[in-house]
Enzyme design. Structure first.
Site, PDB file in Angstrom:
ATOM      1  N   LYS A   1     -21.419 -38.882  83.746  1.00 13.19           N
ATOM      2  CA  LYS A   1     -20.473 -37.893  83.280  1.00 13.19           C
ATOM      3  C   LYS A   1     -20.172 -37.827  81.712  1.00 13.19           C
ATOM      4  O   LYS A   1     -19.489 -38.687  81.219  1.00 13.19           O
ATOM      5  CB  LYS A   1     -19.397 -38.483  83.720  1.00 13.19           C
ATOM      6  CG  LYS A   1     -17.860 -37.288  83.590  1.00 13.19           C
ATOM      7  CD  LYS A   1     -16.764 -37.203  83.730  1.00 13.19           C
ATOM      8  CE  LYS A   1     -15.556 -38.758  83.828  1.00 13.19           C
ATOM      9  NZ  LYS A   1     -14.548 -38.275  82.504  1.00 13.19           N
TER      10      LYS A   1
ATOM     11  N   ASP B   1     -17.119 -32.861  81.506  1.00 11.66           N
ATOM     12  CA  ASP B   1     -16.086 -33.059  81.827  1.00 11.66           C
ATOM     13  C   ASP B   1     -15.489 -32.215  80.804  1.00 11.66           C
ATOM     14  O   ASP B   1     -14.574 -33.557  79.772  1.00 11.66           O
ATOM     15  CB  ASP B   1     -15.597 -34.243  82.541  1.00 11.66           C
ATOM     16  CG  ASP B   1     -14.902 -34.088  82.678  1.00 11.66           C
ATOM     17  OD1 ASP B   1     -14.234 -32.757  83.383  1.00 11.66           O
ATOM     18  OD2 ASP B   1     -13.533 -35.107  83.263  1.00 11.66           O
TER      19      ASP B   1
ATOM     20  N   LYS C   1     -12.762 -30.214  80.699  1.00  7.45           N
ATOM     21  CA  LYS C   1     -11.453 -29.510  81.330  1.00  7.45           C
ATOM     22  C   LYS C   1     -10.984 -28.627  79.889  1.00  7.45           C
ATOM     23  O   LYS C   1     -10.080 -28.481  79.399  1.00  7.45           O
ATOM     24  CB  LYS C   1     -10.227 -30.708  80.437  1.00  7.45           C
ATOM     25  CG  LYS C   1     -11.073 -31.661  82.056  1.00  7.45           C
ATOM     26  CD  LYS C   1      -9.866 -33.004  81.950  1.00  7.45           C
ATOM     27  CE  LYS C   1     -10.222 -33.895  82.715  1.00  7.45           C
ATOM     28  NZ  LYS C   1     -11.199 -35.054  82.294  1.00  7.45           N
TER      29      LYS C   1
ATOM     30  N   ASP D   1      -7.805 -22.369  78.116  1.00  6.73           N
ATOM     31  CA  ASP D   1      -7.716 -21.416  76.169  1.00  6.73           C
ATOM     32  C   ASP D   1      -7.807 -19.959  76.887  1.00  6.73           C
ATOM     33  O   ASP D   1      -7.011 -20.258  78.954  1.00  6.73           O
ATOM     34  CB  ASP D   1      -9.112 -21.949  75.426  1.00  6.73           C
ATOM     35  CG  ASP D   1      -8.168 -21.674  73.938  1.00  6.73           C
ATOM     36  OD1 ASP D   1      -7.656 -20.635  74.112  1.00  6.73           O
ATOM     37  OD2 ASP D   1      -8.944 -22.393  72.995  1.00  6.73           O
TER      38      ASP D   1
ATOM     39  N   THR E   1      -5.647 -36.694  87.832  1.00  6.46           N
ATOM     40  CA  THR E   1      -5.166 -37.895  88.496  1.00  6.46           C
ATOM     41  C   THR E   1      -4.360 -39.155  87.559  1.00  6.46           C
ATOM     42  O   THR E   1      -3.953 -40.518  88.389  1.00  6.46           O
ATOM     43  CB  THR E   1      -6.229 -38.667  89.060  1.00  6.46           C
ATOM     44  OG1 THR E   1      -7.438 -38.352  87.744  1.00  6.46           O
ATOM     45  CG2 THR E   1      -7.294 -37.606  90.199  1.00  6.46           C
TER      46      THR E   1
ATOM     47  N   ARG F   1     -14.490 -47.691  84.726  1.00  8.66           N
ATOM     48  CA  ARG F   1     -14.120 -48.705  84.485  1.00  8.66           C
ATOM     49  C   ARG F   1     -14.879 -49.612  85.168  1.00  8.66           C
ATOM     50  O   ARG F   1     -15.020 -50.656  84.425  1.00  8.66           O
ATOM     51  CB  ARG F   1     -12.738 -48.848  84.121  1.00  8.66           C
ATOM     52  CG  ARG F   1     -12.885 -48.419  82.739  1.00  8.66           C
ATOM     53  CD  ARG F   1     -10.817 -47.990  82.202  1.00  8.66           C
ATOM     54  NE  ARG F   1     -10.601 -46.835  83.015  1.00  8.66           N
ATOM     55  CZ  ARG F   1      -9.224 -46.197  82.623  1.00  8.66           C
ATOM     56  NH1 ARG F   1      -7.969 -47.093  81.952  1.00  8.66           N
ATOM     57  NH2 ARG F   1      -8.327 -45.089  83.362  1.00  8.66           N
TER      58      ARG F   1
END
Length: 237
Positions: free
Chosen positions: A32, A59, A61, A64, A123, A215
């Site tokens: 990603k 990614d 996101k 607009d 999330t 992570r």
């Protein structure tokens, strides 16, 4: 679940750091690329991953007005990325135009069309924040479902949701509607800023198509060992 369905985020700031992480984890096939790295390196890191025959989840996101997200989607499709995110809260018109633009961009560059997937609810947001901070009167699962259904009706191939919404979305949107789940944490990892997390085994059992696990792997003292530990945990599920 094939290990190609585990997406590892390149949540680093520089091209050098990205290459170092890719080199540490040659077994990872799906990476990603998020906002920080893309803003830092532009499309260069995407090109590096594609040269190594990796799949890319871009990614960004997007959020607009319709014309702007359509233009950005068309440009992203030309890179040949496999997944691209757009916020469902852009609205139906923007979602439809972005999806159409993806097809145009892919055709212009002679690459396979990118799958455009919608962000339902981040999330990092809790039910309380949705109600009190964003003033959205729906319960979080219901709101996530409405966002996913609008995306599906607009032609999008899937959505990003927490594992807690997977079962409901699969039931309502069908098994072919792709669900990508961040907020996945093995039992031995801290949840961090993820408010609605589950273990990999739990998310798979509910029907998640892809898991985004960052992570616990990338911030580990030994990323390769952490990756293998998660793979073993999934294999035993």
């Amino acid at each position: 679940m094939p290990l190609s369905q585990i997406i590892v985020p390149l949540d680093v700031a520089t091209e050098t750091d990205a290459i170092a992480l890719i080199d540490k984890l040659p077994e990872v096939t799906f990476w990603k690329v998020g906002l920080e790295l893309f803003v830092s390196t532009g499309a260069k890191v995407v090109k590096i991953l594609k040269e190594r025959q990796k799949q890319v989840f871009l990614d960004l996101k997007l959020h607009d007005i319709p014309n702007t997200v359509a233009g950005a989607s068309r440009a992203a499709a030309r890179y040949g990325v496999d997944l691209l995110t757009i916020h469902s809260t852009c609205g139906r018109e923007a979602l439809k135009l972005a999806h159409k633009a993806i097809q145009q961009g892919a055709q212009e560059s002679g690459v396979a069309p990118t799958r455009l997937i919608a962000i339902t609810v981040l999330t990092s947001l809790s039910s309380r924040q949705l109600a009190f901070d964003l003033k959205i009167p729906l319960e979080l699962p219901e709101y996530a479902l409405q966002m996913a259904l609008m995306a599906q009706e607009s032609g999008l191939e899937g959505a990003v949701c927490s594992p807690q919404e997977v079962a409901q979305l699969k039931d309502s949107c069908g098994k072919d509607f792709l669900l990508v789940c961040p907020g996945v944490r093995p039992t031995w990892a801290e949840t961090g800023d993820q408010k609605r997390s589950m273990t990999p085994a739990q998310a798979i059992a509910l029907g998640a198509d892809y898991l985004v696990i960052g992570r616990p792997i990338t911030a580990a003292a030994d990323p390769k060992a952490a990756w293998q530990r998660i793979c073993d945990e999934i294999a035993q599920a």
